[in-house]
Design an enzyme around this catalytic site. Structure first.
Site, PDB file in Angstrom:
ATOM      1  N   TYR A 171       0.911  -1.325  -0.063  1.00  0.00           N
ATOM      2  CA  TYR A 171      -0.034   0.013  -0.080  1.00  0.00           C
ATOM      3  C   TYR A 171       0.776   1.090   0.062  1.00  0.00           C
ATOM      4  CZ  TYR A 171      -2.729   3.822   2.166  1.00  0.00           C
ATOM      5  OH  TYR A 171      -3.466   4.946   2.528  1.00  0.00           O
ATOM      6  N   LYS A 181       1.765   3.686  -3.267  1.00  0.00           N
ATOM      7  CA  LYS A 181       1.307   5.197  -2.993  1.00  0.00           C
ATOM      8  C   LYS A 181       2.619   6.133  -2.899  1.00  0.00           C
ATOM      9  CE  LYS A 181      -2.235   6.784  -1.683  1.00  0.00           C
ATOM     10  NZ  LYS A 181      -3.315   7.726  -2.410  1.00  0.00           N
TER      11      LYS A 181
END
Length: 497
Positions: free
Chosen positions: A239, A243
Protein backbone atom coordinates in the site's frame (compact mmCIF):
# COMPACT_ATOMS: atom_id res chain seq x y z
CA UNK A 1 -1.11 34.95 -2.28
CA UNK A 2 -4.71 36.10 -2.19
CA UNK A 3 -6.65 34.77 0.76
CA UNK A 4 -10.03 33.47 -0.31
CA UNK A 5 -12.79 32.43 1.96
CA UNK A 6 -13.37 28.74 1.19
CA UNK A 7 -17.10 29.23 0.75
CA UNK A 8 -16.56 32.01 -1.81
CA UNK A 9 -13.93 29.95 -3.60
CA UNK A 10 -16.30 26.99 -4.06
CA UNK A 11 -19.02 29.13 -5.62
CA UNK A 12 -19.46 28.35 -9.31
CA UNK A 13 -16.57 25.87 -9.36
CA UNK A 14 -16.63 22.57 -11.22
CA UNK A 15 -14.77 19.86 -9.32
CA UNK A 16 -13.94 16.31 -10.31
CA UNK A 17 -13.61 13.78 -7.46
CA UNK A 18 -12.28 10.25 -7.97
CA UNK A 19 -12.94 7.40 -5.52
CA UNK A 20 -16.23 9.08 -4.68
CA UNK A 21 -17.66 6.12 -2.72
CA UNK A 22 -14.72 6.09 -0.27
CA UNK A 23 -14.98 7.26 3.35
CA UNK A 24 -12.97 10.52 2.99
CA UNK A 25 -14.39 11.44 -0.44
CA UNK A 26 -17.99 11.23 0.86
CA UNK A 27 -17.23 13.55 3.75
CA UNK A 28 -15.52 15.98 1.33
CA UNK A 29 -18.51 15.94 -1.07
CA UNK A 30 -21.07 16.30 1.74
CA UNK A 31 -19.22 19.31 3.14
CA UNK A 32 -19.14 21.10 -0.22
CA UNK A 33 -22.85 20.51 -0.90
CA UNK A 34 -23.79 21.61 2.63
CA UNK A 35 -21.74 24.83 2.83
CA UNK A 36 -21.84 25.87 -0.84
CA UNK A 37 -24.95 24.67 -2.70
CA UNK A 38 -23.91 27.11 -5.46
CA UNK A 39 -20.97 24.99 -6.45
CA UNK A 40 -21.33 24.64 -10.22
CA UNK A 41 -20.85 20.89 -10.67
CA UNK A 42 -19.36 17.86 -8.99
CA UNK A 43 -18.21 15.14 -11.38
CA UNK A 44 -18.01 12.01 -9.22
CA UNK A 45 -16.02 9.13 -10.71
CA UNK A 46 -17.01 5.64 -9.52
CA UNK A 47 -16.44 2.14 -10.82
CA UNK A 48 -19.60 1.01 -12.60
CA UNK A 49 -20.63 -0.58 -15.89
CA UNK A 50 -22.33 2.60 -17.16
CA UNK A 51 -23.53 5.99 -15.94
CA UNK A 52 -26.91 4.63 -14.87
CA UNK A 53 -25.16 2.03 -12.70
CA UNK A 54 -22.87 4.81 -11.41
CA UNK A 55 -25.92 6.88 -10.41
CA UNK A 56 -27.42 3.91 -8.54
CA UNK A 57 -24.14 3.14 -6.84
CA UNK A 58 -23.66 6.75 -5.69
CA UNK A 59 -27.20 6.85 -4.36
CA UNK A 60 -26.87 3.62 -2.41
CA UNK A 61 -23.30 4.03 -1.19
CA UNK A 62 -23.09 7.80 -0.74
CA UNK A 63 -26.25 9.92 -0.70
CA UNK A 64 -28.52 7.54 1.22
CA UNK A 65 -26.01 7.24 4.07
CA UNK A 66 -26.58 8.77 7.52
CA UNK A 67 -23.76 11.17 6.68
CA UNK A 68 -26.19 13.18 4.52
CA UNK A 69 -29.05 13.31 7.06
CA UNK A 70 -28.14 16.83 8.28
CA UNK A 71 -28.18 18.25 4.75
CA UNK A 72 -31.42 16.34 4.03
CA UNK A 73 -33.09 17.73 7.16
CA UNK A 74 -31.76 21.26 6.54
CA UNK A 75 -33.19 21.64 3.05
CA UNK A 76 -35.90 18.95 2.88
CA UNK A 77 -36.05 15.76 0.81
CA UNK A 78 -37.33 17.41 -2.38
CA UNK A 79 -34.66 20.15 -2.42
CA UNK A 80 -32.03 17.56 -1.58
CA UNK A 81 -32.96 15.48 -4.64
CA UNK A 82 -33.04 18.62 -6.81
CA UNK A 83 -29.62 19.66 -5.53
CA UNK A 84 -28.19 16.25 -6.44
CA UNK A 85 -29.76 16.19 -9.89
CA UNK A 86 -28.54 19.73 -10.67
CA UNK A 87 -25.04 19.57 -9.20
CA UNK A 88 -23.86 15.96 -9.22
CA UNK A 89 -22.76 14.23 -12.42
CA UNK A 90 -22.05 10.51 -11.89
CA UNK A 91 -19.23 9.25 -14.12
CA UNK A 92 -18.69 5.52 -14.60
CA UNK A 93 -14.92 5.34 -14.74
CA UNK A 94 -11.79 3.59 -13.60
CA UNK A 95 -8.63 5.55 -12.83
CA UNK A 96 -6.41 2.66 -13.81
CA UNK A 97 -7.24 3.38 -17.49
CA UNK A 98 -6.59 6.42 -19.75
CA UNK A 99 -9.28 9.14 -19.44
CA UNK A 100 -10.86 6.90 -16.75
CA UNK A 101 -12.12 4.69 -19.58
CA UNK A 102 -14.92 7.21 -20.31
CA UNK A 103 -16.24 6.13 -23.73
CA UNK A 104 -18.79 8.94 -24.15
CA UNK A 105 -16.82 11.59 -26.06
CA UNK A 106 -19.45 14.29 -25.37
CA UNK A 107 -19.14 13.74 -21.63
CA UNK A 108 -15.34 13.73 -21.90
CA UNK A 109 -15.34 17.03 -23.82
CA UNK A 110 -17.73 18.63 -21.32
CA UNK A 111 -15.55 17.55 -18.45
CA UNK A 112 -12.36 18.81 -20.07
CA UNK A 113 -13.97 22.16 -20.87
CA UNK A 114 -15.59 22.78 -17.49
CA UNK A 115 -13.41 21.32 -14.71
CA UNK A 116 -11.60 23.80 -12.45
CA UNK A 117 -10.18 21.43 -9.83
CA UNK A 118 -9.36 17.72 -9.87
CA UNK A 119 -9.35 15.88 -6.53
CA UNK A 120 -7.87 12.36 -6.52
CA UNK A 121 -9.03 10.33 -3.53
CA UNK A 122 -9.24 6.96 -5.31
CA UNK A 123 -6.92 4.38 -3.77
CA UNK A 124 -6.72 0.81 -2.68
CA UNK A 125 -5.78 0.84 1.00
CA UNK A 126 -5.19 -2.89 1.64
CA UNK A 127 -1.73 -3.16 3.16
CA UNK A 128 -0.99 -6.37 1.23
CA UNK A 129 -2.84 -5.54 -1.98
CA UNK A 130 -2.09 -7.53 -5.16
CA UNK A 131 0.87 -5.79 -6.83
CA UNK A 132 -0.95 -5.43 -10.16
CA UNK A 133 -3.95 -3.79 -8.46
CA UNK A 134 -1.80 -1.50 -6.27
CA UNK A 135 0.29 -0.35 -9.24
CA UNK A 136 -2.83 0.08 -11.39
CA UNK A 137 -4.67 2.31 -8.91
CA UNK A 138 -2.20 3.89 -6.49
CA UNK A 139 0.75 4.38 -8.84
CA UNK A 140 -0.24 4.61 -12.49
CA UNK A 141 -3.82 5.54 -11.54
CA UNK A 142 -2.45 8.74 -9.97
CA UNK A 143 -0.58 9.46 -13.23
CA UNK A 144 -3.77 8.86 -15.27
CA UNK A 145 -5.61 11.38 -13.07
CA UNK A 146 -2.79 13.92 -13.59
CA UNK A 147 -2.86 13.37 -17.36
CA UNK A 148 -6.63 13.88 -17.39
CA UNK A 149 -6.25 17.07 -15.29
CA UNK A 150 -3.70 18.41 -17.80
CA UNK A 151 -6.28 18.02 -20.59
CA UNK A 152 -8.77 20.16 -18.63
CA UNK A 153 -8.29 23.62 -20.16
CA UNK A 154 -9.46 25.49 -17.03
CA UNK A 155 -7.77 23.22 -14.47
CA UNK A 156 -6.32 25.34 -11.67
CA UNK A 157 -5.11 22.52 -9.41
CA UNK A 158 -4.69 18.81 -8.86
CA UNK A 159 -5.24 17.88 -5.21
CA UNK A 160 -3.91 14.38 -4.61
CA UNK A 161 -4.67 12.50 -1.39
CA UNK A 162 -1.76 10.31 -0.35
CA UNK A 163 -0.90 9.00 3.13
CA UNK A 164 1.60 10.23 5.72
CA UNK A 165 3.00 6.68 5.86
CA UNK A 166 4.70 7.01 2.47
CA UNK A 167 7.67 7.77 4.76
CA UNK A 168 8.18 4.02 5.22
CA UNK A 169 9.67 3.08 8.58
CA UNK A 170 11.72 6.22 9.19
CA UNK A 171 11.82 7.68 12.68
CA UNK A 172 12.24 11.16 14.14
CA UNK A 173 10.67 14.31 12.69
CA UNK A 174 9.35 13.57 9.18
CA UNK A 175 9.19 16.62 6.92
CA UNK A 176 6.51 17.74 4.48
CA UNK A 177 8.57 17.44 1.35
CA UNK A 178 7.91 15.89 -2.04
CA UNK A 179 9.79 12.77 -3.10
CA UNK A 180 12.84 13.10 -5.31
CA UNK A 181 12.81 9.89 -7.34
CA UNK A 182 16.57 9.91 -7.88
CA UNK A 183 17.14 9.73 -4.10
CA UNK A 184 15.32 6.40 -3.74
CA UNK A 185 17.89 3.61 -3.60
CA UNK A 186 17.63 0.21 -1.95
CA UNK A 187 20.32 -1.35 0.27
CA UNK A 188 22.31 -2.53 -2.77
CA UNK A 189 22.36 1.02 -4.12
CA UNK A 190 19.92 0.26 -6.97
CA UNK A 191 17.73 3.18 -7.91
CA UNK A 192 13.98 2.64 -7.92
CA UNK A 193 12.66 2.39 -11.50
CA UNK A 194 8.86 2.56 -11.56
CA UNK A 195 8.53 1.43 -15.17
CA UNK A 196 10.71 -1.58 -14.38
CA UNK A 197 8.36 -2.43 -11.47
CA UNK A 198 5.41 -2.36 -13.89
CA UNK A 199 7.23 -4.55 -16.44
CA UNK A 200 8.31 -7.01 -13.73
CA UNK A 201 4.70 -7.32 -12.50
CA UNK A 202 3.36 -7.86 -16.06
CA UNK A 203 6.02 -10.51 -16.75
CA UNK A 204 5.15 -12.38 -13.54
CA UNK A 205 1.41 -12.16 -14.28
CA UNK A 206 1.96 -13.50 -17.82
CA UNK A 207 3.98 -16.45 -16.44
CA UNK A 208 1.22 -17.27 -13.93
CA UNK A 209 -1.44 -17.25 -16.69
CA UNK A 210 0.75 -19.39 -18.94
CA UNK A 211 1.10 -21.93 -16.12
CA UNK A 212 -2.72 -22.09 -15.86
CA UNK A 213 -2.62 -21.10 -12.18
CA UNK A 214 -5.90 -20.81 -10.31
CA UNK A 215 -7.24 -17.31 -9.51
CA UNK A 216 -6.45 -17.99 -5.88
CA UNK A 217 -2.80 -18.81 -6.65
CA UNK A 218 -2.46 -15.75 -8.90
CA UNK A 219 -3.85 -13.50 -6.14
CA UNK A 220 -1.45 -14.99 -3.61
CA UNK A 221 1.56 -14.63 -5.94
CA UNK A 222 0.65 -11.02 -6.76
CA UNK A 223 0.28 -10.20 -3.06
CA UNK A 224 3.64 -11.80 -2.28
CA UNK A 225 5.34 -9.97 -5.15
CA UNK A 226 4.01 -6.62 -3.88
CA UNK A 227 5.27 -7.18 -0.33
CA UNK A 228 8.62 -8.47 -1.64
CA UNK A 229 9.20 -5.42 -3.89
CA UNK A 230 8.07 -3.00 -1.17
CA UNK A 231 10.48 -4.47 1.39
CA UNK A 232 13.32 -4.61 -1.14
CA UNK A 233 13.00 -0.83 -1.65
CA UNK A 234 12.55 0.00 2.04
CA UNK A 235 8.76 0.22 2.51
CA UNK A 236 6.83 -2.02 4.92
CA UNK A 237 3.94 -2.94 2.60
CA UNK A 238 2.49 -2.74 -0.90
CA UNK A 239 0.00 0.00 0.00
CA UNK A 240 2.51 2.65 1.11
CA UNK A 241 5.03 1.59 -1.56
CA UNK A 242 2.54 2.00 -4.44
CA UNK A 243 1.24 5.28 -2.93
CA UNK A 244 4.84 6.59 -2.74
CA UNK A 245 5.48 5.72 -6.39
CA UNK A 246 2.22 7.48 -7.31
CA UNK A 247 3.49 10.65 -5.61
CA UNK A 248 6.81 10.36 -7.45
CA UNK A 249 5.15 10.01 -10.86
CA UNK A 250 2.81 12.98 -10.47
CA UNK A 251 5.62 15.09 -8.99
CA UNK A 252 7.80 14.30 -12.02
CA UNK A 253 5.13 14.76 -14.69
CA UNK A 254 3.09 17.70 -13.36
CA UNK A 255 4.71 20.33 -15.67
CA UNK A 256 2.98 23.65 -14.93
CA UNK A 257 -0.13 22.26 -13.22
CA UNK A 258 -0.34 23.37 -9.56
CA UNK A 259 -0.11 20.24 -7.38
CA UNK A 260 -1.06 19.82 -3.74
CA UNK A 261 -0.44 16.52 -1.95
CA UNK A 262 -2.39 15.89 1.24
CA UNK A 263 -0.85 13.23 3.47
CA UNK A 264 -3.29 12.31 6.25
CA UNK A 265 -2.33 9.98 9.09
CA UNK A 266 -4.87 7.43 10.45
CA UNK A 267 -8.31 8.84 9.64
CA UNK A 268 -11.00 8.43 12.31
CA UNK A 269 -14.69 9.34 12.78
CA UNK A 270 -16.03 12.90 12.39
CA UNK A 271 -15.18 15.21 15.28
CA UNK A 272 -18.10 17.56 14.71
CA UNK A 273 -19.42 17.80 11.16
CA UNK A 274 -21.98 17.11 9.86
CA UNK A 275 -22.46 15.48 13.30
CA UNK A 276 -19.95 13.85 15.67
CA UNK A 277 -18.93 10.18 15.44
CA UNK A 278 -19.88 9.24 11.87
CA UNK A 279 -17.64 6.50 10.52
CA UNK A 280 -17.77 3.71 8.00
CA UNK A 281 -16.09 0.34 8.49
CA UNK A 282 -13.34 -0.52 10.95
CA UNK A 283 -10.28 1.56 10.23
CA UNK A 284 -6.72 0.81 11.43
CA UNK A 285 -6.83 1.37 15.20
CA UNK A 286 -10.59 0.67 15.44
CA UNK A 287 -10.36 -3.08 14.92
CA UNK A 288 -8.14 -3.23 18.02
CA UNK A 289 -10.55 -1.06 20.08
CA UNK A 290 -13.53 -3.22 19.04
CA UNK A 291 -11.66 -6.48 19.74
CA UNK A 292 -10.89 -5.10 23.22
CA UNK A 293 -14.55 -4.21 23.81
CA UNK A 294 -15.65 -7.69 22.69
CA UNK A 295 -13.28 -9.24 25.22
CA UNK A 296 -11.31 -11.12 22.57
CA UNK A 297 -8.09 -9.11 22.78
CA UNK A 298 -5.89 -10.55 25.50
CA UNK A 299 -2.52 -9.47 24.17
CA UNK A 300 -1.25 -7.24 21.40
CA UNK A 301 2.04 -6.12 19.89
CA UNK A 302 2.36 -2.40 20.59
CA UNK A 303 4.79 0.05 22.11
CA UNK A 304 2.74 1.87 24.77
CA UNK A 305 4.92 4.98 24.30
CA UNK A 306 4.54 5.09 20.52
CA UNK A 307 2.34 7.93 19.32
CA UNK A 308 -0.84 6.85 17.55
CA UNK A 309 -1.31 9.57 14.96
CA UNK A 310 -5.05 9.94 14.39
CA UNK A 311 -7.04 12.71 12.75
CA UNK A 312 -10.84 13.04 12.42
CA UNK A 313 -12.10 12.74 8.84
CA UNK A 314 -13.94 16.10 8.85
CA UNK A 315 -10.64 17.85 9.66
CA UNK A 316 -8.97 16.16 6.67
CA UNK A 317 -11.84 17.28 4.38
CA UNK A 318 -11.54 20.85 5.75
CA UNK A 319 -7.78 20.88 5.11
CA UNK A 320 -8.40 19.64 1.54
CA UNK A 321 -10.87 22.45 0.86
CA UNK A 322 -8.64 25.10 2.43
CA UNK A 323 -5.53 23.92 0.52
CA UNK A 324 -7.52 23.94 -2.73
CA UNK A 325 -8.83 27.48 -2.16
CA UNK A 326 -5.33 28.68 -1.23
CA UNK A 327 -3.33 27.20 -4.11
CA UNK A 328 -5.71 27.02 -7.09
CA UNK A 329 -4.14 28.88 -10.01
CA UNK A 330 -0.86 29.46 -8.14
CA UNK A 331 2.29 29.22 -10.24
CA UNK A 332 4.89 26.53 -9.65
CA UNK A 333 2.92 25.05 -6.76
CA UNK A 334 4.08 21.65 -5.46
CA UNK A 335 2.98 21.61 -1.83
CA UNK A 336 2.82 18.75 0.67
CA UNK A 337 0.63 18.88 3.79
CA UNK A 338 0.77 16.40 6.65
CA UNK A 339 -2.69 16.30 8.24
CA UNK A 340 -2.30 14.58 11.59
CA UNK A 341 -1.88 15.15 15.31
CA UNK A 342 1.46 13.65 16.42
CA UNK A 343 3.41 16.91 16.29
CA UNK A 344 0.98 19.26 18.02
CA UNK A 345 -1.29 17.03 20.09
CA UNK A 346 0.15 13.52 20.50
CA UNK A 347 -1.71 10.61 22.10
CA UNK A 348 0.09 7.31 22.80
CA UNK A 349 -1.14 3.74 22.30
CA UNK A 350 -0.84 3.29 26.07
CA UNK A 351 -3.23 6.21 26.68
CA UNK A 352 -5.68 4.87 24.08
CA UNK A 353 -5.63 1.45 25.79
CA UNK A 354 -6.42 3.04 29.19
CA UNK A 355 -9.22 5.19 27.71
CA UNK A 356 -10.69 2.13 25.95
CA UNK A 357 -10.48 0.05 29.16
CA UNK A 358 -12.29 2.78 31.15
CA UNK A 359 -14.96 3.12 28.46
CA UNK A 360 -15.81 -0.59 28.18
CA UNK A 361 -15.63 -1.09 31.95
CA UNK A 362 -18.25 1.65 32.37
CA UNK A 363 -20.33 0.80 29.25
CA UNK A 364 -19.71 -2.86 28.40
CA UNK A 365 -20.83 -4.34 25.08
CA UNK A 366 -23.31 -7.22 25.10
CA UNK A 367 -22.54 -10.66 23.72
CA UNK A 368 -24.87 -12.42 21.25
CA UNK A 369 -26.66 -14.06 24.15
CA UNK A 370 -27.26 -10.63 25.70
CA UNK A 371 -24.85 -10.92 28.63
CA UNK A 372 -22.46 -8.07 29.42
CA UNK A 373 -18.88 -8.60 28.25
CA UNK A 374 -16.23 -8.05 30.90
CA UNK A 375 -13.03 -6.43 29.64
CA UNK A 376 -9.61 -6.67 31.22
CA UNK A 377 -6.28 -4.96 30.73
CA UNK A 378 -4.61 -6.12 27.51
CA UNK A 379 -1.09 -7.51 27.76
CA UNK A 380 0.84 -5.05 25.57
CA UNK A 381 4.14 -6.43 24.31
CA UNK A 382 6.58 -3.98 22.76
CA UNK A 383 8.70 -6.08 20.42
CA UNK A 384 8.13 -8.83 17.90
CA UNK A 385 10.54 -11.39 19.44
CA UNK A 386 8.80 -11.20 22.84
CA UNK A 387 5.39 -11.28 21.16
CA UNK A 388 6.34 -14.44 19.24
CA UNK A 389 7.61 -16.05 22.45
CA UNK A 390 4.37 -15.17 24.26
CA UNK A 391 2.23 -16.53 21.41
CA UNK A 392 4.25 -19.76 21.32
CA UNK A 393 3.94 -20.42 25.05
CA UNK A 394 0.38 -19.18 25.48
CA UNK A 395 -1.25 -20.55 22.32
CA UNK A 396 0.95 -22.62 20.05
CA UNK A 397 1.99 -25.24 22.64
CA UNK A 398 -1.61 -25.87 23.75
CA UNK A 399 -2.47 -25.99 20.05
CA UNK A 400 -0.02 -28.83 19.45
CA UNK A 401 -1.76 -30.74 22.25
CA UNK A 402 -5.12 -30.11 20.59
CA UNK A 403 -3.70 -31.46 17.33
CA UNK A 404 -2.54 -34.58 19.18
CA UNK A 405 -5.98 -35.04 20.73
CA UNK A 406 -7.61 -34.62 17.29
CA UNK A 407 -5.32 -37.38 15.96
CA UNK A 408 -5.88 -39.74 18.91
CA UNK A 409 -9.65 -39.16 19.15
CA UNK A 410 -10.73 -38.41 15.57
CA UNK A 411 -14.40 -39.02 16.50
CA UNK A 412 -14.50 -35.94 18.77
CA UNK A 413 -16.93 -33.43 17.33
CA UNK A 414 -15.61 -30.52 15.24
CA UNK A 415 -12.12 -29.60 14.14
CA UNK A 416 -11.02 -27.71 17.25
CA UNK A 417 -7.37 -27.67 16.17
CA UNK A 418 -8.08 -26.38 12.66
CA UNK A 419 -10.40 -23.68 13.98
CA UNK A 420 -7.99 -22.41 16.63
CA UNK A 421 -5.02 -22.66 14.30
CA UNK A 422 -6.81 -20.46 11.74
CA UNK A 423 -7.53 -17.86 14.43
CA UNK A 424 -3.90 -17.81 15.60
CA UNK A 425 -2.60 -17.54 12.04
CA UNK A 426 -5.00 -14.66 11.44
CA UNK A 427 -3.76 -12.84 14.58
CA UNK A 428 -0.13 -13.34 13.56
CA UNK A 429 -0.83 -12.05 10.04
CA UNK A 430 -2.57 -8.95 11.38
CA UNK A 431 0.25 -8.34 13.81
CA UNK A 432 2.86 -8.62 11.02
CA UNK A 433 0.92 -6.16 8.84
CA UNK A 434 0.39 -3.70 11.70
CA UNK A 435 3.88 -4.04 13.20
CA UNK A 436 5.38 -0.99 11.40
CA UNK A 437 2.57 1.24 12.74
CA UNK A 438 2.18 0.00 16.31
CA UNK A 439 5.93 0.31 16.87
CA UNK A 440 6.25 3.51 14.77
CA UNK A 441 8.81 6.02 16.01
CA UNK A 442 8.13 8.92 13.64
CA UNK A 443 6.45 12.27 14.29
CA UNK A 444 4.94 14.07 11.29
CA UNK A 445 6.11 17.65 11.03
CA UNK A 446 3.14 19.79 9.99
CA UNK A 447 4.46 23.33 9.67
CA UNK A 448 2.87 23.75 6.21
CA UNK A 449 -0.49 22.59 7.56
CA UNK A 450 -0.04 24.79 10.65
CA UNK A 451 0.45 27.92 8.53
CA UNK A 452 -2.52 26.92 6.34
CA UNK A 453 -4.51 26.59 9.57
CA UNK A 454 -3.35 30.01 10.79
CA UNK A 455 -4.57 31.51 7.49
CA UNK A 456 -7.86 29.74 8.05
CA UNK A 457 -8.17 31.28 11.53
CA UNK A 458 -7.51 34.77 10.11
CA UNK A 459 -10.25 34.06 7.57
CA UNK A 460 -12.68 33.04 10.29
CA UNK A 461 -12.14 36.33 12.10
CA UNK A 462 -12.82 38.26 8.86
CA UNK A 463 -15.71 36.05 7.83
CA UNK A 464 -18.29 34.57 10.18
CA UNK A 465 -18.39 31.41 8.06
CA UNK A 466 -14.64 30.78 8.41
CA UNK A 467 -14.73 28.58 11.50
CA UNK A 468 -16.58 25.99 9.42
CA UNK A 469 -13.23 24.77 8.11
CA UNK A 470 -11.34 23.96 11.30
CA UNK A 471 -8.49 21.43 11.12
CA UNK A 472 -6.37 22.41 14.11
CA UNK A 473 -5.51 19.18 16.00
CA UNK A 474 -4.63 21.16 19.15
CA UNK A 475 -8.34 21.61 19.78
CA UNK A 476 -8.95 17.87 20.25
CA UNK A 477 -9.23 16.44 23.77
CA UNK A 478 -8.46 12.78 23.03
CA UNK A 479 -10.12 11.43 26.18
CA UNK A 480 -13.38 13.27 25.39
CA UNK A 481 -13.21 12.48 21.69
CA UNK A 482 -12.64 8.74 22.17
CA UNK A 483 -15.21 8.26 24.96
CA UNK A 484 -17.96 10.63 23.82
CA UNK A 485 -17.57 10.61 20.04
CA UNK A 486 -15.39 7.95 18.45
CA UNK A 487 -16.14 4.72 20.37
CA UNK A 488 -19.92 5.45 20.53
CA UNK A 489 -19.72 6.22 16.77
CA UNK A 490 -18.06 2.85 16.12
CA UNK A 491 -20.79 1.10 18.10
CA UNK A 492 -23.65 2.96 16.34
CA UNK A 493 -22.40 3.06 12.76
CA UNK A 494 -20.27 -0.09 12.51
CA UNK A 495 -21.15 -2.68 15.17
CA UNK A 496 -24.92 -2.13 15.21
CA UNK A 497 -25.33 -1.89 11.42
Amino acid sequence: MMEFSCVQFLQNKTILVTGATGFLAKVFVEKILRVQPNVKKLYLVVRASDNEAATKRLRAEVFEKDLFKVLRENIGEENFNTLLSEKVVPVAGDISTDDFGVKDSNLREHMQKEIDVVVNVAATTNFDERYDVGLGINTFGALNVLNFAKKCVKAQLLLHVSTAYVCGEKSGLLLEKPFAMEEIRNEDGHQLDINFEMELMKKRLKELHEQDCSDEDITLSMKELGMERAKLHGWPNTYVFTKSMGEMLIGNHRESLPLVIIRPTMITSTLSEPFPGWIEGLRTVDSVIVAHGKGVLKCFLVDVNSVCDMIPVDMVANAMIKATATHAGGSGVHMVYHVGSSHQNPVTFGEIHDISLRYFTKSPLRSRSGSLIAVSKVRLISNMALFNLYMNLRFKLPLQLLKLIDIIYPWRSGDKYGDKNRKINMVMRLVELYEPYVLFKGIFDDRNTKSLCANQKEDSIKNSKGSMFDFDPKGINWGDYLTSVHIPGLITHVLNK
